[in-house]
Design a protein around this motif. Structure first.
Motif, PDB file in Angstrom:
ATOM      1  N   ALA A  30       0.996  -1.137   0.069  1.00 15.61           N
ATOM      2  CA  ALA A  30      -0.031   0.021  -0.046  1.00 15.61           C
ATOM      3  C   ALA A  30       0.828   1.467  -0.071  1.00 15.61           C
ATOM      4  N   GLY A  33       2.559   1.485  -3.345  1.00 13.27           N
ATOM      5  CA  GLY A  33       1.766   2.033  -4.419  1.00 13.27           C
ATOM      6  C   GLY A  33       1.616   3.281  -4.221  1.00 13.27           C
ATOM      7  N   ASN A  34       1.506   3.910  -3.184  1.00  9.99           N
ATOM      8  CA  ASN A  34       1.306   5.454  -2.993  1.00  9.99           C
ATOM      9  C   ASN A  34       2.243   6.147  -3.254  1.00  9.99           C
ATOM     10  N   CYS A 206     -11.967   3.449  -8.160  1.00  4.64           N
ATOM     11  CA  CYS A 206     -11.452   3.672  -6.689  1.00  4.64           C
ATOM     12  C   CYS A 206     -12.420   3.457  -5.703  1.00  4.64           C
ATOM     13  N   CYS A 209     -12.433   0.064  -4.717  1.00  9.07           N
ATOM     14  CA  CYS A 209     -10.879  -0.411  -4.269  1.00  9.07           C
ATOM     15  C   CYS A 209     -10.985  -0.150  -2.829  1.00  9.07           C
ATOM     16  N   THR A 217      -8.675  -2.421   0.539  1.00 10.34           N
ATOM     17  CA  THR A 217      -7.442  -1.768  -0.078  1.00 10.34           C
ATOM     18  C   THR A 217      -6.353  -2.769  -0.024  1.00 10.34           C
ATOM     19  N   VAL A 221      -4.114  -3.869  -3.464  1.00  6.59           N
ATOM     20  CA  VAL A 221      -2.882  -3.519  -3.704  1.00  6.59           C
ATOM     21  C   VAL A 221      -1.690  -4.676  -4.095  1.00  6.59           C
ATOM     22  N   THR A 224      -2.267  -4.107  -8.256  1.00  6.10           N
ATOM     23  CA  THR A 224      -1.905  -2.588  -8.477  1.00  6.10           C
ATOM     24  C   THR A 224      -0.494  -2.214  -8.095  1.00  6.10           C
ATOM     25  N   ALA A 225      -0.032  -2.524  -7.032  1.00  2.00           N
ATOM     26  CA  ALA A 225       1.519  -2.235  -6.847  1.00  2.00           C
ATOM     27  C   ALA A 225       2.542  -3.070  -7.224  1.00  2.00           C
ATOM     28  N   ASP A 376      -3.477   3.345  -7.632  1.00  2.00           N
ATOM     29  CA  ASP A 376      -3.105   2.978  -6.242  1.00  2.00           C
ATOM     30  C   ASP A 376      -2.763   4.145  -5.655  1.00  2.00           C
ATOM     31  N   THR A 377      -2.021   5.275  -6.147  1.00  2.00           N
ATOM     32  CA  THR A 377      -1.888   6.473  -5.461  1.00  2.00           C
ATOM     33  C   THR A 377      -3.000   7.278  -5.163  1.00  2.00           C
ATOM     34  N   VAL A 380      -5.459   5.109  -2.644  1.00  2.00           N
ATOM     35  CA  VAL A 380      -4.667   5.238  -1.233  1.00  2.00           C
ATOM     36  C   VAL A 380      -5.127   6.584  -0.686  1.00  2.00           C
TER      37      VAL A 380
END
Length: 583
Positions: A30, A33-34, A206, A209, A217, A221, A224-225, A376-377, A380
């Motif tokens: 997480a 990804g952010n 989003c 998610c 979440t 991730v 997505t990450a 993911d940004t 999050v």
């Protein structure tokens, strides 16, 4: 008197638990990804080339060590320690500085509106990538003008280099087809319906998610990450095998030590660190708050910071190898094709892709990578805002179904406010939000007061003890020096320089905004900055006792919340230390 037989018992309201990450991996993914987002791909490589190539790594690393890693560790620590969101954590640590939390959430709100629009553009390009011929690869479309140049035809290079009024097919697709851009911010025009549908799709993705909190979440991730790294590696290998790639890489990294004397280089290095490390806005505090108390956040932070910076460097090789190929194909200097931000993602790189064999495949890879890096940004950041406000009203907001309803209201509100950016003049509004509301100066301001409040008021020594208590690891004393002196001084110096070097916003180097637009821009910038002193003055004005008593009370941490034995021992040690100093 009511008969007991018919008396109704009050209904027991079910309040959902705040929860934790399902595993340590979920937390790491997480955060990764952010912090690893679009800025790593479309901003860092350009800044590196523009500001001295390999020499730019010197100021970059200085800011990483003096500001990036210390702030990253600081925010993750306070989140894990307080188990609170980006606003309520300040009530536990330094109530006088609670305005920092509100300001951070406001900046995230502004950023979310601009970021989702970028993702919508990337989604639209991804859809067009499935065409039999990429629409930005030719001049045979209804939106093209007579001065359009098609680079897929080898005989157009001479035409391009000898005419100043020509425009590439990729530029015309971006400006005339996607944006249908008007003559200025005064001419908003109609809504771009295709873009609006893509924006709705982004908000919908989003929403689902994060609608169940960290339970959803933490699972999303995993994909997505990690998948963007697969795409990045594929694009890197492809880029390095193209003709002209070596020239592009050398251009990207060729050191120019003389650039180190330019203050602008240092300012841009600092701004990149504060943006890419996601410090100052409470994101890391919220993500850290879902950890268990004894998680080793110290080691996590060091590895995550290394991952972020390493990704930026690797992305530079992927980007400039392709730009070197593009310059080689067109017979022009690399400096003429190097771009940053939307110019790289939606003009330069698509134009280069159109010159490759199997252009649709590489276009799909590139825009899938952009979408996942940004998604993911984005979600999050949404989770951070949701958590921060739910933690302010836990009894009401943690009831069954309340979170989902509040999240839906949040998404709809952002979408409605964002509609002005989806018009024909929306690009001018987008740039204004990006330049002022999400400005690095705003984040720098928050970081100055964050380090002062935590390093001096709450106490760097106490923070140092908390890390030892939670992780069992004794952090480097260097971090205490950073929290007390180095980070606030460097942040303050960079903030002052950014104000001194301020230049009014322009668009495409020729459009000058009207005066009222600059006023609106400064209002957007000050809306977050003024929350810090404004909230402190409000708390001082509404408190009880004399002014000095109010100030003292608002600077005291709340030490009576869910104290574990470890926390109690930490506080006792701190009190004993203070007592010994007074003797």
């Amino acid at each position: 008197m009511l008969n007991k037989k018919y008396a109704t018992k009050p209904k027991k309201v079910e309040v959902e638990e705040r929860g934790h990450w399902g595993s340590k991996v979920e937390f790491l993914l997480a955060v990764a990804g952010n912090i690893v987002g679009l800025g790593n791909v479309w901003r860092f490589p350009y800044l590196c080339y523009k500001n001295g190539g390999g020499a730019f790594l010197v100021p970059y690393l200085v800011f990483v060590v003096s500001c990036g890693i210390p702030l990253f560790l600081l925010e993750t620590t306070i989140g894990q320690y307080t188990q609170e969101g980006g606003i309520t954590c300040w009530r536990k640590l330094c109530p006088l500085a609670e305005g920092i939390g509100f300001a951070g959430q406001l900046i995230l709100l502004y950023t979310g509106m601009t970021y989702s629009l970028i993702l919508a553009w990337a989604l639209l390009y991804l859809v067009f990538s499935f065409s039999s011929q990429l629409p930005w690869a030719s001049c045979n479309n209804y939106w093209n003008t007579d001065d359009c140049v098609d680079f897929s035809s080898r005989n157009t290079t001479h035409e391009w280099t000898n005419q100043t009024n020509t425009t590439s097919a990729a530029t015309q697709f971006w400006e005339r087809r996607v944006l249908a851009i008007s003559g200025g911010i005064e001419e908003l025009g109609s809504i771009r319906w295709e873009v609006m549908l893509c924006v709705i799709s982004v908000w919908t993705i989003c929403y689902f998610c994060i609608w169940k909190g960290v339970r959803s979440t933490g699972k999303v991730v995993y994909f997505t990450a990690t998948f963007p790294y697969v795409m990045l590696i594929i694009l890197l290998i492809r880029g390095l095998t193209l003709p002209g790639a070596l020239e592009g890489v050398m251009f990207y990294l060729l050191p120019e030590p003389s650039r180190l004397t330019d203050p602008q280089v240092w300012m841009e290095a600092g701004a990149q660190i504060f943006f890419s490390y996601s410090v100052g806005v409470g994101t890391l505090a919220v993500l850290g708050s879902y950890n268990t108390y004894n998680n080793n956040c110290y080691k996590d932070c060091l590895w995550l910071c290394l991952l972020n910076s390493a990704t930026s460097v690797v992305a530079g090789f992927a980007v400039f190898s392709v730009l070197g190929f593009m310059a080689n194909e067109q017979g022009v200097p690399i400096a003429e094709v190097a771009e940053s931000g939307p110019g790289l993602a939606f003009i330069a790189y698509p134009q280069a892709v159109a010159l490759m064999p199997l252009p649709q495949l590489w276009s799909i890879c590139f825009f899938v990578m952009l979408l996942l890096l940004g998604l993911d940004t984005q979600f999050v950041a949404m989770e951070v805002v949701m958590t921060s406000f739910i933690d302010m009203f836990p009894t009401d907001m943690r009831r069954a179904g309340r979170r989902e309803s509040f999240l839906l209201l949040f998404c709809l509100t952002c979408f409605v406010c964002q509609l002005v950016m989806i018009t024909e003049g929306g690009m001018y509004v987008f740039q204004m939000f990006d330049y002022y509301a999400c400005n690095g100066a705003c984040i720098l301001f928050l970081c100055v007061f964050e380090t002062l409040a935590l390093g001096w008021v709450f106490g760097a020594e106490r923070l140092y003890g908390i890390i030892k208590d939670m992780t069992g690891v004794k952090a480097s004393p260097f971090f205490k020096i950073c929290w007390l002196y180095l980070t606030p001084l460097v942040s303050l110096g960079t903030f002052i320089c950014s104000l001194v070097e301020y230049k009014p916003l322009t668009f495409n180097r020729w459009y000058v905004y009207p005066s009222w637009a600059y006023v609106v821009g400064w209002i957007l910038a000050l809306s977050s900055i003024l929350l810090v002193p404004g909230w402190a003055l409000y708390k001082l004005a509404t408190g009880t006792g004399s002014l000095s008593q109010r100030f003292y009370q608002l600077c005291q941490p709340d030490l009576d919340y869910s104290l574990t034995p470890k926390k109690i021992e930490t506080e006792l040690q701190h009190i004993r230390g203070k007592h010994l100093q007074l003797m």
